[in-house]
Design an enzyme around this catalytic site. Structure first.
Site, mmCIF file in Angstrom:
data_model
loop_
_atom_site.group_PDB
_atom_site.id
_atom_site.type_symbol
_atom_site.label_atom_id
_atom_site.label_comp_id
_atom_site.label_asym_id
_atom_site.label_seq_id
_atom_site.Cartn_x
_atom_site.Cartn_y
_atom_site.Cartn_z
ATOM 1 N N PHE A 1 -7.504 -3.981 6.551
ATOM 2 C CA PHE A 1 -7.003 -2.815 7.306
ATOM 3 C C PHE A 1 -5.538 -2.528 6.988
ATOM 4 O O PHE A 1 -4.832 -1.921 7.790
ATOM 5 C CB PHE A 1 -7.159 -3.101 8.806
ATOM 6 C CG PHE A 1 -6.854 -4.546 9.134
ATOM 7 C CD1 PHE A 1 -5.555 -4.992 9.203
ATOM 8 C CD2 PHE A 1 -7.885 -5.456 9.312
ATOM 9 C CE1 PHE A 1 -5.267 -6.320 9.445
ATOM 10 C CE2 PHE A 1 -7.607 -6.803 9.557
ATOM 11 C CZ PHE A 1 -6.284 -7.231 9.624
ATOM 12 N N TYR A 2 -5.070 -2.965 5.803
ATOM 13 C CA TYR A 2 -3.653 -2.802 5.471
ATOM 14 C C TYR A 2 -3.352 -1.455 4.815
ATOM 15 O O TYR A 2 -2.817 -1.379 3.719
ATOM 16 C CB TYR A 2 -3.190 -3.938 4.561
ATOM 17 C CG TYR A 2 -2.753 -5.204 5.290
ATOM 18 C CD1 TYR A 2 -2.625 -5.243 6.669
ATOM 19 C CD2 TYR A 2 -2.459 -6.368 4.573
ATOM 20 C CE1 TYR A 2 -2.225 -6.404 7.325
ATOM 21 C CE2 TYR A 2 -2.051 -7.531 5.223
ATOM 22 C CZ TYR A 2 -1.940 -7.538 6.599
ATOM 23 O OH TYR A 2 -1.527 -8.683 7.238
ATOM 24 N N ASP A 3 -3.752 -0.374 5.484
ATOM 25 C CA ASP A 3 -3.185 0.924 5.112
ATOM 26 C C ASP A 3 -3.015 1.774 6.365
ATOM 27 O O ASP A 3 -3.375 1.332 7.470
ATOM 28 C CB ASP A 3 -3.972 1.610 3.983
ATOM 29 C CG ASP A 3 -5.316 2.187 4.404
ATOM 30 O OD1 ASP A 3 -5.546 2.354 5.617
ATOM 31 O OD2 ASP A 3 -6.140 2.476 3.517
ATOM 32 N N THR B 1 0.836 -1.207 0.000
ATOM 33 C CA THR B 1 0.000 0.000 0.000
ATOM 34 C C THR B 1 0.872 1.259 0.000
ATOM 35 O O THR B 1 0.436 2.315 -0.435
ATOM 36 C CB THR B 1 -0.928 0.018 1.233
ATOM 37 O OG1 THR B 1 -1.301 -1.315 1.550
ATOM 38 C CG2 THR B 1 -2.177 0.826 0.976
#
Ligand SMILES: NC(=O)c1ccc[n+]([C@@H]2O[C@H](COP(=O)([O-])OP(=O)(O)OC[C@H]3O[C@@H](n4cnc5c(N)ncnc54)[C@H](OP(=O)(O)O)[C@@H]3O)[C@@H](O)[C@H]2O)c1
Length: 346
Positions: A59-61, A28
């Site tokens: 939720f990978y940012d 990301t």
């Protein structure tokens, strides 16, 4: 090209994936161009009929948002031919904890919200192959969590069920409730993260035929030997908050890295220290799938090639000796009471 592949576990046992998976968490933060090249490098190196196992999260940012899935949406839009060549796992089922972190919530309401949110962000081209609650929700009976997941799977919201950060006993219980329904479990395993919990979980997974996605096999990068101190990390790098990367700990942990470096260099032909770490994780059991993350095409390829490395029993003994001689210094993640917020080993 790499040749090694492995069949997934449980309900996904008909699917062959590369021996080494690709974690997308850090993608990301880089440009689409760089991220897409990193993904394609791995997929293109596999033999036809073998899928690349990709690992993402809801939720990978930086703001715990869906940026990583939106990146994948753009990827599949641009390269639709990669839809069938990849097996995509997505972690979700979390919610804000009110303190700037996220916490597990595997209620039916939140699971449905999460799965639909993930699919919306991922776009119409690719479906979620494996969905995993990122942490076990200790406020809800496992019976309910499993039946919620099965309901959503049977509605066609995703292909297979996975668990993450769970104990061996939790996996055994989930299996006893719904034999064969859990295809994979995701847990941290590396030369510096291999304790009794990992051993119990790997034993259960081996016995039950469940894939173990062994995340952070490179010790968040330190075990590759590519940097020597916290000062080598970019300013603001998240790892500078981690206990094992604090000044005294990182100095002590470099002895592990030096020991591993020597073993990798002695091999004929030599392999990189990162490849040694990945091959060692793969050697821990037939259902192990090391899950390193890289945002660079060359490193993705290097990591994938480790799947073809078969360590000798002497090399495995030498690695074990390094770990006996140099016990890891520092706790997992931030360490201390802060680790309670991470909901590990549910
Ligand atoms: N279930 C969970 O709770 C959980 C938690 C954390 C991570 N994960 C998953 O596991 C994946 C991997 O975990 P991770 O990123 O924490 O740790 P890792 O794979 O041990 O290390 C990744 C770090 O090593 C670097 N790296 C990768 N390959 C390298 C190589 N061949 N040589 C030198 N450096 C290399 C990467 O940098 P570059 O990007 O610059 O290559 C990155 O900084 C994540 O992407 C995510 O999918 C799951």
């Amino acid at each position: 090209m790499v040749s090694s592949s492995v069949k997934l576990g449980g309900s996904a046992s008909h699917i062959a994936v590369g021996r080494v998976a690709h974690g997308l968490m850090l993608l990301t933060a880089v440009s689409d161009e760089q991220a897409f090249e990193a993904i394609r490098a791995g997929v293109d190196a596999l033999p036809s009929g073998t899928k690349m196992f990709l690992n993402s999260g809801e939720f990978y940012d930086k703001t715990w948002g869906v940026g990583n899935l939106q990146l994948l949406s753009r990827f599949y839009e641009k390269y639709p031919e990669y839809v069938e060549k990849t097996f995509l796992s997505v972690k979700g089922a979390m919610k804000p904890d009110g303190k700037g972190m996220i916490m597990p919530d595997s209620s039916m309401e939140n699971l449905r919200r999460s799965v639909e949110n993930c699919q919306k962000a991922l776009g119409p081209k690719k479906s979620i192959d494996l969905y995993q609650p990122a942490r076990i929700d200790s406020t809800i009976p496992l019976e309910t969590i499993m039946s919620n997941l099965i309901t959503l799977r049977d509605e066609g919201k995703f292909g297979h069920i996975g668990l993450s950060e769970c104990k061996g006993s939790t996996l055994r219980k989930a299996y006893a409730l719904h034999p064969g329904s859990v295809a994979a479990v995701e847990v941290e395993v590396s030369a510096w993260e291999y304790g009794q919990e990992q051993k119990d979980l790997i034993a259960a997974a081996t016995e039950l035929g469940v894939s173990v996605l062994a995340y952070s096999p490179l010790g968040q990068g330190l075990l590759t030997g590519k940097f020597n101190s916290a000062a080598d990390l970019p300013e603001g790098d998240f790892r500078t908050r981690f206990d094992r990367f604090k000044d005294d700990n990182i100095k002590a942990n470099m002895a592990i890295v030096e020991g591993l470096k020597a073993i990798a260099a002695n091999r004929k032909p030599p392999i990189t220290t990162g490849q040694l770490c990945i091959a060692w994780v793969a050697s821990l059991g037939p259902t192990m799938i090391p899950l390193p993350g890289s945002s660079k095409a060359t490193r993705t390829l290097e990591n994938l090639e480790a799947g073809d490395v078969e360590l000798t029993s002497e090399e495995i003994k030498a690695i074990e000796q390094v770990l006996v001689d140099h016990p890891v210094s520092g706790e997992r993640y931030i360490g201390g009471p802060a680790n309670a917020h991470l909901h590990l080993w549910g």
